[in-house]
Design a protein around this motif. Structure first.
Motif, PDB file in Angstrom:
ATOM      1  N   GLU A   1       8.051 -17.014 -11.679  1.00 11.76           N
ATOM      2  CA  GLU A   1       8.964 -16.013 -12.254  1.00 11.76           C
ATOM      3  C   GLU A   1       8.646 -14.624 -11.724  1.00 11.76           C
ATOM      4  O   GLU A   1       9.545 -13.827 -11.463  1.00 11.76           O
ATOM      5  CB  GLU A   1       8.884 -16.013 -13.786  1.00 11.76           C
ATOM      6  N   HIS A   2       7.353 -14.318 -11.564  1.00  9.15           N
ATOM      7  CA  HIS A   2       6.952 -13.016 -11.021  1.00  9.15           C
ATOM      8  C   HIS A   2       7.407 -12.904  -9.574  1.00  9.15           C
ATOM      9  O   HIS A   2       7.928 -11.867  -9.156  1.00  9.15           O
ATOM     10  CB  HIS A   2       5.442 -12.828 -11.107  1.00  9.15           C
ATOM     11  N   LEU A   3       7.196 -13.975  -8.810  1.00  6.52           N
ATOM     12  CA  LEU A   3       7.625 -13.984  -7.409  1.00  6.52           C
ATOM     13  C   LEU A   3       9.139 -13.789  -7.323  1.00  6.52           C
ATOM     14  O   LEU A   3       9.616 -12.982  -6.518  1.00  6.52           O
ATOM     15  CB  LEU A   3       7.206 -15.294  -6.733  1.00  6.52           C
ATOM     16  N   ASP A   4       9.872 -14.490  -8.172  1.00  9.38           N
ATOM     17  CA  ASP A   4      11.339 -14.365  -8.174  1.00  9.38           C
ATOM     18  C   ASP A   4      11.774 -12.940  -8.509  1.00  9.38           C
ATOM     19  O   ASP A   4      12.691 -12.401  -7.874  1.00  9.38           O
ATOM     20  CB  ASP A   4      11.972 -15.351  -9.165  1.00  9.38           C
ATOM     21  N   ALA A   5      11.113 -12.322  -9.492  1.00 12.33           N
ATOM     22  CA  ALA A   5      11.455 -10.945  -9.891  1.00 12.33           C
ATOM     23  C   ALA A   5      11.199  -9.981  -8.732  1.00 12.33           C
ATOM     24  O   ALA A   5      12.014  -9.090  -8.454  1.00 12.33           O
ATOM     25  CB  ALA A   5      10.636 -10.529 -11.113  1.00 12.33           C
ATOM     26  N   ILE A   6      10.071 -10.159  -8.064  1.00 10.08           N
ATOM     27  CA  ILE A   6       9.728  -9.278  -6.939  1.00 10.08           C
ATOM     28  C   ILE A   6      10.704  -9.476  -5.787  1.00 10.08           C
ATOM     29  O   ILE A   6      11.198  -8.506  -5.206  1.00 10.08           O
ATOM     30  CB  ILE A   6       8.259  -9.491  -6.516  1.00 10.08           C
ATOM     31  N   MET A   7      11.036 -10.728  -5.475  1.00  9.83           N
ATOM     32  CA  MET A   7      11.958 -10.981  -4.363  1.00  9.83           C
ATOM     33  C   MET A   7      13.366 -10.474  -4.680  1.00  9.83           C
ATOM     34  O   MET A   7      14.059  -9.985  -3.786  1.00  9.83           O
ATOM     35  CB  MET A   7      11.963 -12.467  -3.993  1.00  9.83           C
ATOM     36  N   ALA A   8      13.772 -10.545  -5.940  1.00 15.51           N
ATOM     37  CA  ALA A   8      15.076  -9.997  -6.339  1.00 15.51           C
ATOM     38  C   ALA A   8      15.078  -8.484  -6.142  1.00 15.51           C
ATOM     39  O   ALA A   8      16.067  -7.898  -5.668  1.00 15.51           O
ATOM     40  CB  ALA A   8      15.389 -10.362  -7.791  1.00 15.51           C
ATOM     41  N   MET A   9      13.956  -7.826  -6.468  1.00 16.05           N
ATOM     42  CA  MET A   9      13.868  -6.376  -6.297  1.00 16.05           C
ATOM     43  C   MET A   9      13.815  -6.010  -4.810  1.00 16.05           C
ATOM     44  O   MET A   9      14.397  -5.009  -4.395  1.00 16.05           O
ATOM     45  CB  MET A   9      12.648  -5.820  -7.050  1.00 16.05           C
ATOM     46  N   VAL A  10      13.138  -6.820  -4.009  1.00 20.67           N
ATOM     47  CA  VAL A  10      13.106  -6.593  -2.554  1.00 20.67           C
ATOM     48  C   VAL A  10      14.541  -6.594  -2.030  1.00 20.67           C
ATOM     49  O   VAL A  10      14.929  -5.720  -1.243  1.00 20.67           O
ATOM     50  CB  VAL A  10      12.262  -7.683  -1.841  1.00 20.67           C
ATOM     51  N   GLU A  11      15.325  -7.560  -2.483  1.00 22.86           N
ATOM     52  CA  GLU A  11      16.730  -7.658  -2.079  1.00 22.86           C
ATOM     53  C   GLU A  11      17.501  -6.408  -2.520  1.00 22.86           C
ATOM     54  O   GLU A  11      18.250  -5.817  -1.748  1.00 22.86           O
ATOM     55  CB  GLU A  11      17.331  -8.913  -2.730  1.00 22.86           C
ATOM     56  N   LYS A  12      17.254  -5.997  -3.755  1.00 27.57           N
ATOM     57  CA  LYS A  12      17.964  -4.855  -4.328  1.00 27.57           C
ATOM     58  C   LYS A  12      17.643  -3.547  -3.595  1.00 27.57           C
ATOM     59  O   LYS A  12      18.530  -2.735  -3.365  1.00 27.57           O
ATOM     60  CB  LYS A  12      17.606  -4.733  -5.822  1.00 27.57           C
ATOM     61  N   VAL A  13      16.369  -3.364  -3.229  1.00 31.56           N
ATOM     62  CA  VAL A  13      15.964  -2.099  -2.585  1.00 31.56           C
ATOM     63  C   VAL A  13      16.086  -2.163  -1.059  1.00 31.56           C
ATOM     64  O   VAL A  13      15.826  -1.175  -0.379  1.00 31.56           O
ATOM     65  CB  VAL A  13      14.542  -1.636  -2.995  1.00 31.56           C
ATOM     66  N   GLY A  14      16.449  -3.326  -0.542  1.00 29.95           N
ATOM     67  CA  GLY A  14      16.708  -3.426   0.887  1.00 29.95           C
ATOM     68  C   GLY A  14      15.490  -3.673   1.759  1.00 29.95           C
ATOM     69  O   GLY A  14      15.432  -3.216   2.893  1.00 29.95           O
ATOM     70  N   GLY A  15      14.516  -4.380   1.242  1.00 34.36           N
ATOM     71  CA  GLY A  15      13.371  -4.744   2.069  1.00 34.36           C
ATOM     72  C   GLY A  15      12.043  -4.463   1.404  1.00 34.36           C
ATOM     73  O   GLY A  15      11.980  -3.866   0.332  1.00 34.36           O
ATOM     74  N   SER A  16      10.987  -4.892   2.090  1.00 30.72           N
ATOM     75  CA  SER A  16       9.643  -4.757   1.510  1.00 30.72           C
ATOM     76  C   SER A  16       8.714  -3.899   2.368  1.00 30.72           C
ATOM     77  O   SER A  16       7.510  -3.945   2.220  1.00 30.72           O
ATOM     78  CB  SER A  16       9.026  -6.153   1.317  1.00 30.72           C
ATOM     79  N   GLU A  17       9.302  -3.103   3.272  1.00 31.18           N
ATOM     80  CA  GLU A  17       8.458  -2.241   4.106  1.00 31.18           C
ATOM     81  C   GLU A  17       7.681  -1.243   3.249  1.00 31.18           C
ATOM     82  O   GLU A  17       6.532  -0.952   3.502  1.00 31.18           O
ATOM     83  CB  GLU A  17       9.298  -1.475   5.141  1.00 31.18           C
ATOM     84  N   LYS A  18       8.354  -0.730   2.236  1.00 36.22           N
ATOM     85  CA  LYS A  18       7.709   0.208   1.306  1.00 36.22           C
ATOM     86  C   LYS A  18       7.581  -0.475  -0.048  1.00 36.22           C
ATOM     87  O   LYS A  18       8.534  -1.059  -0.550  1.00 36.22           O
ATOM     88  CB  LYS A  18       8.549   1.474   1.169  1.00 36.22           C
ATOM     89  N   LEU A  19       6.385  -0.396  -0.625  1.00 34.69           N
ATOM     90  CA  LEU A  19       6.158  -1.055  -1.910  1.00 34.69           C
ATOM     91  C   LEU A  19       6.598  -0.213  -3.101  1.00 34.69           C
ATOM     92  O   LEU A  19       6.935  -0.759  -4.144  1.00 34.69           O
ATOM     93  CB  LEU A  19       4.677  -1.421  -2.056  1.00 34.69           C
ATOM     94  N   ALA A  20       6.591   1.114  -2.960  1.00 35.09           N
ATOM     95  CA  ALA A  20       6.914   1.988  -4.106  1.00 35.09           C
ATOM     96  C   ALA A  20       8.268   1.675  -4.735  1.00 35.09           C
ATOM     97  O   ALA A  20       8.355   1.581  -5.967  1.00 35.09           O
ATOM     98  CB  ALA A  20       6.817   3.460  -3.708  1.00 35.09           C
ATOM     99  N   PRO A  21       9.349   1.496  -3.946  1.00 36.43           N
ATOM    100  CA  PRO A  21      10.635   1.184  -4.594  1.00 36.43           C
ATOM    101  C   PRO A  21      10.586  -0.123  -5.393  1.00 36.43           C
ATOM    102  O   PRO A  21      11.228  -0.238  -6.443  1.00 36.43           O
ATOM    103  CB  PRO A  21      11.612   1.074  -3.412  1.00 36.43           C
ATOM    104  N   ILE A  22       9.822  -1.087  -4.925  1.00 38.61           N
ATOM    105  CA  ILE A  22       9.667  -2.357  -5.640  1.00 38.61           C
ATOM    106  C   ILE A  22       8.870  -2.115  -6.918  1.00 38.61           C
ATOM    107  O   ILE A  22       9.260  -2.537  -8.011  1.00 38.61           O
ATOM    108  CB  ILE A  22       8.958  -3.404  -4.753  1.00 38.61           C
ATOM    109  N   TYR A  23       7.762  -1.397  -6.773  1.00 40.41           N
ATOM    110  CA  TYR A  23       6.868  -1.079  -7.899  1.00 40.41           C
ATOM    111  C   TYR A  23       7.631  -0.356  -9.008  1.00 40.41           C
ATOM    112  O   TYR A  23       7.594  -0.767 -10.171  1.00 40.41           O
ATOM    113  CB  TYR A  23       5.711  -0.228  -7.374  1.00 40.41           C
ATOM    114  N   PHE A  24       8.340   0.707  -8.655  1.00 38.19           N
ATOM    115  CA  PHE A  24       9.048   1.492  -9.664  1.00 38.19           C
ATOM    116  C   PHE A  24      10.310   0.775 -10.148  1.00 38.19           C
ATOM    117  O   PHE A  24      10.668   0.878 -11.320  1.00 38.19           O
ATOM    118  CB  PHE A  24       9.356   2.902  -9.156  1.00 38.19           C
ATOM    119  N   GLY A  25      10.954   0.023  -9.248  1.00 43.61           N
ATOM    120  CA  GLY A  25      12.137  -0.740  -9.637  1.00 43.61           C
ATOM    121  C   GLY A  25      11.817  -1.786 -10.695  1.00 43.61           C
ATOM    122  O   GLY A  25      12.650  -2.113 -11.538  1.00 43.61           O
ATOM    123  N   LEU A  26      10.595  -2.286 -10.649  1.00 47.65           N
ATOM    124  CA  LEU A  26      10.140  -3.266 -11.643  1.00 47.65           C
ATOM    125  C   LEU A  26       9.386  -2.588 -12.787  1.00 47.65           C
ATOM    126  O   LEU A  26       8.633  -3.227 -13.505  1.00 47.65           O
ATOM    127  CB  LEU A  26       9.270  -4.336 -10.973  1.00 47.65           C
TER     128      LEU A  26
END
Length: 109
Positions: free
Chosen positions: A63-88
């Protein structure tokens, strides 16, 4: 050891991981932070040098992996972690995000 015989820091981490050691155990054994070891795991995953069997003992929550991957999709990639971190909403540490991204790379190869 001659310079040519020296094993890279990444390869040392990969071997310990393949032996069934956890990120915490590897960090302690190597005198490094868990963040450094997770960065090694991520780089090894990017380079295709870690297999699913190397990480079978590493616990993670789908579930954690799914949440992170959904946020990666939403923010347009995983090059930067901050948008994922704050988005979650800061639910996951940067270290956990990076480790789950590495696991995803390995599992989706």
């Amino acid at each position: 050891l001659r310079k040519a015989d020296k094993i890279s820091t990444y390869e040392q981490t990969r071997r310990l991981l393949a032996e069934g050691k956890t990120v915490g155990e590897i960090a302690k054994e190597r005198g490094m932070t868990e963040e450094t070891i997770v960065n090694h795991v991520y780089r090894l995953a990017e380079e295709g040098k870690i297999t699913e069997s190397d990480i079978k003992h590493v616990p993670f929550d789908q579930e954690h992996l799914d949440a992170i991957m959904a946020m990666v999709e939403k923010v347009g990639g995983s090059e930067k972690l901050a948008p994922i971190y704050f988005g979650l909403k800061e639910q996951y540490s940067y270290k956990d995000i990076r480790l789950l991204l590495a696991i995803n790379l390995i599992l989706t190869r």
